[in-house]
Structure formats: C-alpha cells, structure tokens
Design a protein around this motif. Structure first.
Motif, PDB file in Angstrom:
ATOM      1  N   GLU A 122       0.830  -1.201   0.000  1.00  0.00           N
ATOM      2  CA  GLU A 122       0.000   0.000   0.000  1.00  0.00           C
ATOM      3  C   GLU A 122       0.867   1.255   0.000  1.00  0.00           C
ATOM      4  N   THR A 123       1.966   1.234   0.746  1.00  0.00           N
ATOM      5  CA  THR A 123       2.850   2.394   0.825  1.00  0.00           C
ATOM      6  C   THR A 123       3.398   2.785  -0.537  1.00  0.00           C
ATOM      7  N   VAL A 124       3.763   1.794  -1.345  1.00  0.00           N
ATOM      8  CA  VAL A 124       4.364   2.092  -2.653  1.00  0.00           C
ATOM      9  C   VAL A 124       3.330   2.203  -3.763  1.00  0.00           C
ATOM     10  N   GLY A 125       2.047   2.112  -3.428  1.00  0.00           N
ATOM     11  CA  GLY A 125       1.004   2.304  -4.428  1.00  0.00           C
ATOM     12  C   GLY A 125       0.713   1.104  -5.297  1.00  0.00           C
ATOM     13  N   ARG A 130      -2.048  -6.176  -5.678  1.00  0.00           N
ATOM     14  CA  ARG A 130      -1.550  -6.966  -4.546  1.00  0.00           C
ATOM     15  C   ARG A 130      -1.620  -8.463  -4.796  1.00  0.00           C
ATOM     16  N   ARG A 144       7.720  -0.255  -8.926  1.00  0.00           N
ATOM     17  CA  ARG A 144       7.240  -0.121  -7.554  1.00  0.00           C
ATOM     18  C   ARG A 144       7.431  -1.427  -6.775  1.00  0.00           C
ATOM     19  N   GLU A 171       4.567   8.851 -15.838  1.00  0.00           N
ATOM     20  CA  GLU A 171       4.753   7.860 -14.779  1.00  0.00           C
ATOM     21  C   GLU A 171       5.874   8.245 -13.816  1.00  0.00           C
ATOM     22  N   PRO A 174       4.782  10.526 -10.226  1.00  0.00           N
ATOM     23  CA  PRO A 174       4.308   9.791  -9.051  1.00  0.00           C
ATOM     24  C   PRO A 174       5.408   9.012  -8.337  1.00  0.00           C
ATOM     25  N   LEU A 178       6.713   9.492  -4.529  1.00  0.00           N
ATOM     26  CA  LEU A 178       6.856   8.360  -3.615  1.00  0.00           C
ATOM     27  C   LEU A 178       8.221   8.385  -2.939  1.00  0.00           C
ATOM     28  N   ARG A 181       8.304  10.859  -0.225  1.00  0.00           N
ATOM     29  CA  ARG A 181       7.578  10.397   0.966  1.00  0.00           C
ATOM     30  C   ARG A 181       8.397   9.381   1.754  1.00  0.00           C
TER      31      ARG A 181
END
Length: 244
Positions: A122-125, A130, A144, A171, A174, A178, A181
């Motif tokens: 989830e953190t890396v989008g 998943r 990612r 691309e 984003p 990340l 962040r």
C-alpha cells in the motif's frame, strides 16, 4: 550525521579501473544523486557498496560500522538495501508473495509477514495489484515492486539504480513523489543513480558526478550541473561561452 561513508573504493576488471579511489559521505535523512556518462562506474560503485562485489581497496561504513566485504544479505540486515535497473521479481508468484519473501528476512515480531508485506504494498502504491501475478505487470508497477521488495528489509539506506528508467514522463512524477515520501515519512536515506536530470535536480540534496571511474565533482545540484567539466563529460565537448 553521516550514515553512509565510502573511503577510497577501487575496483579493477582485467586492468580496467571501473571504480578508482571513490570517496563520499551521505548525511542521514538526505538524498544523494549519482550521475555520470555511460561507463562512468555508477553501477559498479553500487555493487561495491551493497556487497555484490568486493573492492580491491577502500572501505564502506554504514552508521560508522565497516561493512566492506560483507555479503549482500548481511549488508541488508545491517540496514542497507538496493533496487536493480534490471528488475528481478519471482514472476511465478503474486505481488504479495514477492514482498512477503523479503519480509521473512527481517520480521519485527509485531505483525505477520503477509500483513507487513501488505502494508508495504500500500505504501508504494501497488494495492490494485496486490494479489495479481507478477508476470505481465506494466513496467511502472514492476518498478514499484522493486521498491517494495527493497523496503521489506526495513532499510535505513536505500540504493536505487535508475528507478525511473523505462517510465514515460507521466509515470515519473508519481514515483518521484513516492521517493520524497519515503524520505520524509519513513525516514529512509536515499542514494540513487539516474540519467534523468529533472529528477536529479528535484530530488537531490547533493550530487556526486563520476567519470571514467573517478569522482569528477560533487556538490549542490544547481552548482554541479553548471560545472563545465560535467557538461563536457555528458556532451563530449567543451561548453560554448558567449562572447563578452
């Protein structure tokens, strides 16, 4: 405080000095960009720092501890992980399984490996992918996934080898967001090799320039990228100067 320090790293391959007496320091919580023309020694330097190859001379210190010559898994356990320009997931497994394998190497005892892996995803989008098979993922998702697999060992220092390569401009932004962040929210120190100068200028606190295996110069991005020696190394010619 310096979290990563290289002192005089040198590596020969059949008489060729791929890395020649390279030294630098990275402050904790900062982002260092490493640039240079093809063949400058950037990936070899990463391999030396991460333990993939052993230096002929020189040392690498992580949080003041000499990790020179340790194997990659030991350096990862000490707090430094890396991504690869050529992505290496387990294509027969799902995204979740790929990240879970990394988590198993560094369990913190508070969460199950799959729960921890799901949080990283989830953190890396990567949430939408998943449970998807890794084979067939678009390049942006695979990039990612490389990040997620590296983060699975809870690194203090993350080495990124051309993490933006192969991405179209839409691309890239984003992914840069990340990375910012990861530094601010996760407290990870980043060292990245990159050819896309817009990313170098945006992300880097400082820049190290390699050419022919040696350090050409180092400093603030806006200063380094205006250095005539850097321009010459990239363009292969002397920069032109306006007549006064």
């Amino acid at each position: 405080m310096s979290i990563l320090r290289a002192e005089g790293l040198t590596k020969h391959f059949r008489g060729l000095k791929a890395v020649d007496d390279v030294s630098f320091e990275v402050e904790e919580g900062s982002i260092l960009g490493i640039i240079g023309p093809n063949g400058a020694g950037k990936t070899t330097l990463f391999n030396l720092i991460a333990g993939a190859i052993t230096p002929d001379s020189g040392r690498t210190f992580l949080e003041g501890v000499d990790v020179s010559g340790r194997p990659p898994h030991a350096i990862a356990q000490a707090g430094m992980a890396r991504t690869f320009q050529l992505m290496r997931p387990f294509y027969s497994m799902s995204v979740l399984d790929n990240v879970t394998i990394g988590v198993l190497a560094s369990r913190d005892g508070h969460r199950t490996p799959r729960d921890h892996a799901a949080e990283i995803i989830e953190t890396v989008g990567l949430g939408p992918w998943r449970d998807s098979a890794t084979e067939g993922l678009p390049t942006a998702a695979l990039k990612r996934l490389e990040l997620a697999r590296a983060m699975a060992v809870k690194p203090k220092v993350l080495l990124l080898d051309e993490v933006l390569a192969g991405l179209v401009p839409a691309e890239r932004t984003p992914v840069m967001e990340l990375l910012e962040r990861l530094r601010t929210d996760e407290g990870i120190t980043l060292v990245f090799v990159e050819h896309i100068m817009a990313a170098v200028m945006r992300l880097s606190d400082s820049v190290l320039v390699l050419n022919l295996g040696r350090v050409l110069t180092a400093g603030a991005p806006d200063v380094v990228t205006k250095d005539p020696r850097v321009i010459e190394a990239y363009l292969g010619e002397e920069p032109t100067r306006a007549d006064s």
